[in-house]
Design an enzyme around this catalytic site. Sequence first.
Site, short mmCIF file in Angstrom:
data_model
loop_
_atom_site.label_atom_id
_atom_site.label_comp_id
_atom_site.label_asym_id
_atom_site.label_seq_id
_atom_site.Cartn_x
_atom_site.Cartn_y
_atom_site.Cartn_z
N GLU A 1 0.63 -1.23 -0.12
CA GLU A 1 0.05 0.07 0.09
C GLU A 1 0.92 1.35 -0.02
O GLU A 1 0.51 2.26 0.62
CB GLU A 1 -1.07 -0.06 1.15
N GLU B 1 -4.80 -9.46 1.54
CA GLU B 1 -5.32 -9.21 2.97
C GLU B 1 -6.84 -9.66 2.40
O GLU B 1 -7.15 -8.99 1.40
CB GLU B 1 -5.21 -7.98 3.48
#
Length: 559
Positions: free
Chosen positions: A161, A262
Amino acid sequence: MLFKSLSKLATAAAFFAGVATADDVPAIEVVGNKFFYSNNGSQFYIRGVAYQADTANETSGSTVNDPLANYESCSRDIPYLKKLNTNVIRVYAINTTLDHSECMKALNDADIYVIADLAAPATSINRDDPTWTVDLFNSYKTVVDTFANYTNVLGFFAGNEVTNNYTNTDASAFVKAAIRDVRQYISDKNYRKIPVGYSSNDDEDTRVKMTDYFACGDDDVKADFYGINMYEWCGKSDFKTSGYADRTAEFKNLSIPVFFSEYGCNEVTPRLFTEVEALYGSNMTDVWSGGIVYMYFEETNKYGLVSIDGNDVKTLDDFNNYSSEINKISPTSANTKSYSATTSDVACPATGKYWSAATELPPTPNGGLCSCMNAANSCVVSDDVDSDDYETLFNWICNEVDCSGISANGTAGKYGAYSFCTPKEQLSFVMNLYYEKSGGSKSDCSFSGSATLQTATTQASCSSALKEIGSMGTNSASGSVDLGSGTESSTASSNASGSSSKSNSGSSGSSSSSSSSSASSSSSSKKNAATNVKANLAQVVFTSIISLSIAAGVGFALV
């Protein structure tokens, strides 16, 4: 004689450490957009669990955020992971000064693979000031060296990210350069072919462009796999309502494996994990290669599958619900003998409002080139200048001279030949530019006592590269520049070749990276040179501390 004997023993130990034994699990390899077992060619789906607590273990009072360095804990947890049908764990930060052999063997014996993030909180690409430096590359290489000889390492994430919205997409150019260079390092070291990829957030403005960006280009620059942290399915949803159908359609043409790095929305608790049936079902398995549930340990964010009290493990409702779902999946399986890999290339995204990363990537960091440049300077920063004062010096000097040689701009795809050097080396370079521009008198190398004169020297191995790069540091050096003395051979270039914390519904606070935009004009590059130093300084301090800890024989806490 003793030294020679020790050298032979060390060489033998290194050799045997790199040899797979009959008890090792088969390596996982990438073919097209799928993972396969290397021994029999059957398809590998990730049934993963994120496995890292904020306080994974404690050594001498220091919190060490590395679950693979605590055999007591990992051996305690492996039976619970097996109850969850786990074949992959994801670890977000590694302490390379500690021993991981016991945990890695225990995981191997349980047929569990590891995907390790190369970054750590103090050594990552900063989305607000993105750089790809010698120190950062060295840190990533250390993680690779630590784990390359374990066949149950499935792969490495070069970032997590880093770009998290359309305002900082330029940072992705630096992550993609990291993927390129780490993969080449793995090849140069004659390690087995370990995949290197990226883990992204699920931002609606950037997710498709970012996926295309990391999947586009030649094989030497694009990611080997792509993960997306996906939290769209909450409670009792379905394939279409959740957004999974749309995401599957968006990624169906990828030529590399894609999976959920995730997943597990907790807006509705306890989590039911009804998305598991969809993820491993016929609607998704042509595109997706499974996923990694977030997360094993219960913390304040309430994503845990178990709670830990001392050495006692208590399974939570989420554990039981996930176990029920993951243990009844039966996805279709391809085989390399009959599988026809996707060959269509993904086009790199055009730049615009929601995407600003250039396909031209930063150059490969080369510490030897920085040393060459520093030795060739007549005016350099004094050793006694506090690094906290560097930014003030950069700001002043870069208003007087062009600092493009040390700047990096992921939007314009323009990178100074010395953009990867340490702040001290970069400051000496621009001090010397000012010194020469101003006439070269002693007073021109004062900077209120912050600089000093030295005898400039250029080694034979440096002269060609420095000449091609030019005095301003903005040109390219063609060919391979072998600068020896502990550095890797690489192409020094100002334009490297190449095609280029969540709330309750988000991911871990151990996310590895954050980063930002660089400007393209000459005046902006001056400003950028000053701001980029802040991220570099943190890396220098961190690397120095690690070096000292290794020399002293003590463990270092990654916090």
